[in-house]
Design an enzyme around this catalytic site. Structure first.
Site, PDB file in Angstrom:
ATOM      1  N   GLU A  45       0.857  -1.193   0.000  1.00 51.48           N
ATOM      2  CA  GLU A  45       0.000   0.000   0.000  1.00 51.48           C
ATOM      3  C   GLU A  45       0.899   1.251   0.000  1.00 51.48           C
ATOM      4  O   GLU A  45       1.899   1.303   0.723  1.00 51.48           O
ATOM      5  CB  GLU A  45      -0.846  -0.031   1.277  1.00 51.48           C
ATOM      6  CG  GLU A  45      -1.816   1.110   1.436  1.00 51.48           C
ATOM      7  CD  GLU A  45      -2.647   0.994   2.732  1.00 51.48           C
ATOM      8  OE1 GLU A  45      -2.295   0.167   3.605  1.00 51.48           O
ATOM      9  OE2 GLU A  45      -3.633   1.739   2.863  1.00 51.48           O
ATOM     10  N   LYS A 116      -9.675   2.164  -1.991  1.00 50.49           N
ATOM     11  CA  LYS A 116      -9.913   1.536  -0.682  1.00 50.49           C
ATOM     12  C   LYS A 116     -11.280   1.946  -0.120  1.00 50.49           C
ATOM     13  O   LYS A 116     -11.603   3.136  -0.081  1.00 50.49           O
ATOM     14  CB  LYS A 116      -8.798   1.969   0.277  1.00 50.49           C
ATOM     15  CG  LYS A 116      -8.768   1.246   1.617  1.00 50.49           C
ATOM     16  CD  LYS A 116      -7.503   1.672   2.377  1.00 50.49           C
ATOM     17  CE  LYS A 116      -7.327   0.985   3.702  1.00 50.49           C
ATOM     18  NZ  LYS A 116      -6.069   1.377   4.359  1.00 50.49           N
ATOM     19  N   CYS A 152      -5.452  -3.338   2.680  1.00 55.99           N
ATOM     20  CA  CYS A 152      -5.202  -3.345   4.122  1.00 55.99           C
ATOM     21  C   CYS A 152      -6.456  -3.513   5.002  1.00 55.99           C
ATOM     22  O   CYS A 152      -6.955  -4.617   5.139  1.00 55.99           O
ATOM     23  CB  CYS A 152      -4.431  -2.071   4.484  1.00 55.99           C
ATOM     24  SG  CYS A 152      -3.515  -2.209   6.020  1.00 55.99           S
TER      25      CYS A 152
END
Lengths: 277, 280
Positions: A45, A116, A152
């Protein structure tokens, strides 16, 4: 589509705010991975900028496609590989609306991006302060199979991986910047997401220290039965390569048929309960 | 959650590695020539100096012994030298008594009986020496404050706490003791009673009125959002004691932060001017 593919987990540390240096490191790793036969090379990331950039993100963010993705597209073309990396994405329609994005480029150029969905804003994380959440799954049909991207903290929300899988991803790629205090959670959840979705899962975490946060690495490629196929070192830069055989999904999907047994009628109740929390 | 001593147990090898990596990384990124720190001979500074020596080498780690007449003990010097010898870091001793005397003599409102204000001069004078050495030698100042003292504000503002990095600030005092033992500091240092050495005979636990073993469990509970009633009940302590510690913790926030200003402009230092610390 190929049935067997070689995936490289490029666990790097980044220089905060230095895109040129980070691109250089990405190039080195892609070349090394390619020499070892990798076809898909995955970086953590925010591998373009480093994770902890705070207000500098407004200067660092770029549109996708944009300058940096073009550089990495060329690299993908030159090496004939697919590359996943993370970066702050500037919305094309605004001047300071930014997403935390994962980008997939390949031998034919830009493939796709994922924004995300779950932005941690607790403990040491302040992502909602800077980023707008995405609202679409990222699943891309490639010569290496259908690849889904998540980032994540998304992994704590099974619906993201599930949606990715239901849209056809057989390999879920999770890029991450997880500090050491959260290692156990990720080690558990990465295996869980692979098992419950009967999919391969490639988790690639950052290493290095940024503003006192020590990222733990431990990147891994997990089979649909939860078995860790390859694992990178903890706390150090590493490049490991594992092989995926998509045919391995079939026996697992028949053995624990979570997709067959899925009950969509429960989702309405789930939504109602979540809204009333 | 049950508050018992074992909750403070950590994997000490991992802790040691993390701290060493942190020190090395920060020194390298800062392109500093090494680390300088005030070395009192107490457990905190001996632990940090030893870890710094392990991280970047003893030749790049300098412990400054800064004794003064009123609080000087040969034991402290012996302990500092013991750690230096074992871990191979450099030391230098400067008697700060004349500097302090010059300050006392030149300050019209100086009052010798106000021991707290006077003690703070000592901590801040030591800070000046440590920072001077860092400036002159191109080194970083490494703090040795632990989490127990930082949380309750048991330190001198801009004094002993002043540093570029504070590697053990996320470890409670009892955890520092275990870490010190783990890295092999001599027993006499590990078991030594803590003292800020601001006035003769000052002992931390006596002054605070609580043992670190208890204090650390209270702070651990507060850190994890436990209610004071729950902490009191679990530790068999009076609720008033827990409230007192809690009040001390929250009221000392001003000592842990950049100075407060009033917001008047677009981005404000210490408020919403948010930059990474280690941008290159």
């Amino acid at each position: 589509m190929k049935e067997r593919i070689k995936v490289a987990l490029a666990q790097i540390s980044c220089k905060q705010g230095d895109k040129a240096e980070n691109i250089r490191k990405i190039e080195d790793n892609v070349i090394k991975a390619k020499q070892q036969g990798a076809e898909l090379i995955i970086f953590p990331e925010f591998s373009l900028t480093g994770y902890t950039v705070r207000d500098c993100v407004y200067e660092l963010a770029e549109t996708i496609p944009g300058h940096s993705t073009t550089v990495l597209e060329k690299l993908a073309k030159k090496t004939g590989t697919y590359i996943v990396f993370g970066m702050p994405e500037l919305s094309e329609k605004t001047q300071a609306t930014i997403y935390n994005a994962a980008v997939l480029v390949g031998p034919d150029g830009f493939v796709g991006k994922y924004r995300k969905m779950y932005l941690p804003t607790h403990s040491v994380f302040e992502e909602k302060r800077y980023f707008r959440p995405g609202c679409k799954a990222g699943v891309f049909d490639t010569k290496l199979g259908k690849i889904g991207l998540i980032i994540c903290y998304d992994i704590f929300f099974p619906e993201v991986s599930r949606l990715t899988r239901l849209k056809g991803a057989q390999l879920i790629v999770c890029i991450s910047a997880s500090p050491a205090t959260r290692r156990t959670f990720f080690e558990t959840l990465t295996a869980a997401r692979a098992i419950e979705n009967t999919a391969f899962l490639a988790y690639v975490n950052l290493v290095g220290i940024e503003d006192g946060l020590q990222f733990w690495g431990g990147s891994r490629l997990i089979a649909p039965n939860g078995k860790v196929l390859v694992k990178a070192k903890y706390d150090e830069e590493d490049l490991v390569i594992g092989e995926i055989n998509y045919a391995d999904i079939r026996p697992i999907e028949a053995f624990v048929p979570t997709l067959k047994d899925l009950r969509p009628e429960l989702f309405d109740e789930l939504r109602e309960a979540a809204e009333r929390l | 959650m049950k508050l018992k001593p074992s909750v403070l147990d950590l994997k000490w090898t991992e802790v040691e590695t993390k701290i060493r990596r942190f020190i090395k990384d920060y020194v390298e990124k800062s392109e500093a020539k090494g680390i300088v720190l005030g070395l009192s001979g107490g457990i905190d500074s001996c632990t940090v100096a030893s870890l710094a020596a392990l991280a970047i080498g003893g030749d790049k780690t300098l412990g400054l012994l800064l004794p003064e007449q009123e609080t000087f003990t040969t034991k402290d010097v012996e302990h500092a030298e013991l750690a230096a010898e074992k871990f191979g870091f450099k030391t230098e001793m400067i008697d700060i008594t004349p500097t302090l005397k010059a300050f006392y003599d030149s300050t019209p409102i100086f009052k010798t009986t106000d021991k707290l204000c006077k003690g703070n001069i000592k901590a801040r004078t030591r800070m000046i020496y440590v920072y001077y050495y860092a400036n002159r030698l191109g080194m970083l100042v490494c703090g040795a404050s632990d989490k127990s003292e930082t949380m309750i504000g048991y330190f001198t503002k801009w004094g002993d706490v002043a540093a570029d990095i504070s590697p053990i600030m996320d470890l409670y005092k009892t955890q520092v003791r275990k870490l010190a033992q783990h890295i092999g500091l001599p027993k006499e240092i590990v078991t030594k009673q803590a003292s800020p050495a601001l006035w003769p005979g000052q002992l931390a636990e006596e002054e605070l009125g609580i043992k670190y073993e208890t204090l650390d469990l209270i702070l651990y509970g507060l850190e994890r959002f436990m209610k004071t009633e729950e902490i009191a009940q679990q530790l068999g302590a009076k609720k008033e004691l827990i409230n007192k510690i809690k009040l001390r913790w929250v009221s000392m926030e001003h000592k842990r932060r950049m100075p407060l200003t009033t917001k008047m402009q677009y981005r404000t230092v210490g408020a919403d001017f948010r930059l990474p610390r280690t941008l290159h």
